[in-house]
Design an enzyme around this catalytic site. Structure first.
Site, PDB file in Angstrom:
ATOM      1  N   GLU A 105      25.725  27.938 -32.852  1.00 32.30           N
ATOM      2  CA  GLU A 105      25.838  29.312 -32.516  1.00 32.30           C
ATOM      3  C   GLU A 105      25.416  29.749 -31.049  1.00 32.30           C
ATOM      4  O   GLU A 105      24.802  29.072 -30.415  1.00 32.30           O
ATOM      5  CB  GLU A 105      24.861  29.987 -33.608  1.00 32.30           C
ATOM      6  CG  GLU A 105      24.698  31.431 -33.454  1.00 32.30           C
ATOM      7  CD  GLU A 105      23.789  31.907 -34.544  1.00 32.30           C
ATOM      8  OE1 GLU A 105      23.164  33.018 -34.223  1.00 32.30           O
ATOM      9  OE2 GLU A 105      23.710  31.467 -35.582  1.00 32.30           O
ATOM     10  N   ASP A 107      24.551  33.052 -28.964  1.00 30.87           N
ATOM     11  CA  ASP A 107      24.330  34.701 -29.414  1.00 30.87           C
ATOM     12  C   ASP A 107      23.941  35.236 -28.177  1.00 30.87           C
ATOM     13  O   ASP A 107      23.176  35.099 -27.146  1.00 30.87           O
ATOM     14  CB  ASP A 107      22.621  34.462 -30.053  1.00 30.87           C
ATOM     15  CG  ASP A 107      22.557  33.930 -31.480  1.00 30.87           C
ATOM     16  OD1 ASP A 107      23.859  34.258 -32.095  1.00 30.87           O
ATOM     17  OD2 ASP A 107      21.662  33.626 -31.841  1.00 30.87           O
ATOM     18  N   GLU A 109      21.940  39.100 -28.209  1.00 31.91           N
ATOM     19  CA  GLU A 109      21.515  40.018 -29.468  1.00 31.91           C
ATOM     20  C   GLU A 109      20.930  40.987 -28.633  1.00 31.91           C
ATOM     21  O   GLU A 109      20.146  40.825 -27.552  1.00 31.91           O
ATOM     22  CB  GLU A 109      20.478  39.423 -30.323  1.00 31.91           C
ATOM     23  CG  GLU A 109      20.964  38.392 -31.015  1.00 31.91           C
ATOM     24  CD  GLU A 109      19.762  38.050 -32.226  1.00 31.91           C
ATOM     25  OE1 GLU A 109      18.608  38.421 -32.306  1.00 31.91           O
ATOM     26  OE2 GLU A 109      20.204  37.128 -33.093  1.00 31.91           O
TER      27      GLU A 109
END
Length: 289
Positions: A105, A107, A109
């Site tokens: 993953e 990311d 955010e």
């Protein structure tokens, strides 16, 4: 938190940021063709003939979408305009991920905040199911006032996180010293908007103000110069005949890029797992050394 630049590099870097914004403003993909809305009932909408996508959050639910394609390496660009005003308690995510307990993953955010307080940009890298590689930043602009381009460059050597074409983080392939690197699992693009007021803003001290709902984040100008993966077949480039569009395969930071990265990390980084000695009393992770 001021959104002005505090260093001698500020003029140059704001010009780079503007150029990155203008480059990202060229016509991108079509959301009808490239993505599926996966949850949120009618809270996620594709508009303007597929050129705009909005996610919304209310007291009942958030919303989200994912790419139709899976990718194994590439450059992914998306322009996003975040929730304006009091966004405390909300989280807007934009990331690449595979599936399963040993997933990879990459990311972005965006953690909301009270009116006038800056968003926190939270980044992380998971490889073979292991994350805990958080770096967090403020931004040098208000990300709710206009669209800005958030990019991931992912090749066999490294991962670069970019904001308006300014690098903010690099994660190197250090398999040679035993650090797992995402290079074997194809990943989809995901994005979601949801309520996380138990932790998102000041550790959960500031709660979501539902009188401001619905909260809306907007997306446009998606672009993938990448290797599209399908089971049993080799990856297919999204730009097979373009040397420029395939530059991501060998992309790294040159001297100006390293200067921009240093500027961001010196002035806007607010958390780095590689300096958190209390969190790792037995010693920092090997990639931090």
């Amino acid at each position: 938190m001021s959104f002005s630049c505090p260093s001698k590099l500020s003029s140059m870097l704001l010009l780079v940021s503007l150029l990155g914004y203008l480059i990202g403003s060229s016509k991108g993909g079509n959301f009808f063709q490239d993505f599926d809305i996966t949850w949120g009932d009618q809270r996620a909408k594709i508009l303007n003939g597929g050129q705009l996508l909005t996610l919304s959050l209310d007291t009942a639910s958030g919303s989200g979408f994912q790419s139709k394609n899976e990718y194994l390496f590439g450059r992914i660009d998306m322009q996003i305009k975040l929730i304006p005003g009091n966004s405390a308690g909300t989280v807007t995510t934009y990331y690449l991920s595979s599936q399963g307990p040993t997933h990879d993953e990459i990311d972005f955010e965006f953690l909301g905040n009270a009116t006038g307080e800056p968003y926190v940009l939270h980044t992380n890298v998971f490889s073979q199911g292991k994350g805990d590689r958080e770096q967090q930043f403020y931004l040098w602009f208000d990300p709710s006032k206009a669209f800005h381009t958030y990019s991931i460059v992912w090749n066999k050597q490294l991962i670069i996180f970019l904001v308006d074409n300014i690098p903010i983080r690099v994660f190197q392939n250090l398999e040679s010293i035993g650090v797992a690197f995402p290079n074997k699992q194809a990943m989809r693009i995901y994005s979601s908007l949801w309520n996380a007021d138990d932790w998102a803003t000041r550790g959960g001290l500031v709660k979501t103000d539902w009188t401001q709902a619905p909260f809306i984040a907007s997306y446009r100008n998606f672009k993938a110069n990448a290797c599209v993966w399908s089971p049993g077949s080799p990856c297919t480039s999204t730009s097979p005949n373009s040397v420029q569009d395939n530059a991501w395969q060998v992309q790294a930071l040159d001297a100006p890029g390293r200067n921009r990265l240093r500027w961001v990390q010196q002035n806007y980084m607010i958390y780095n797992y590689c300096t958190d000695l209390k969190r790792f009393p037995q010693g920092l992770p090997p990639e931090c050394k």
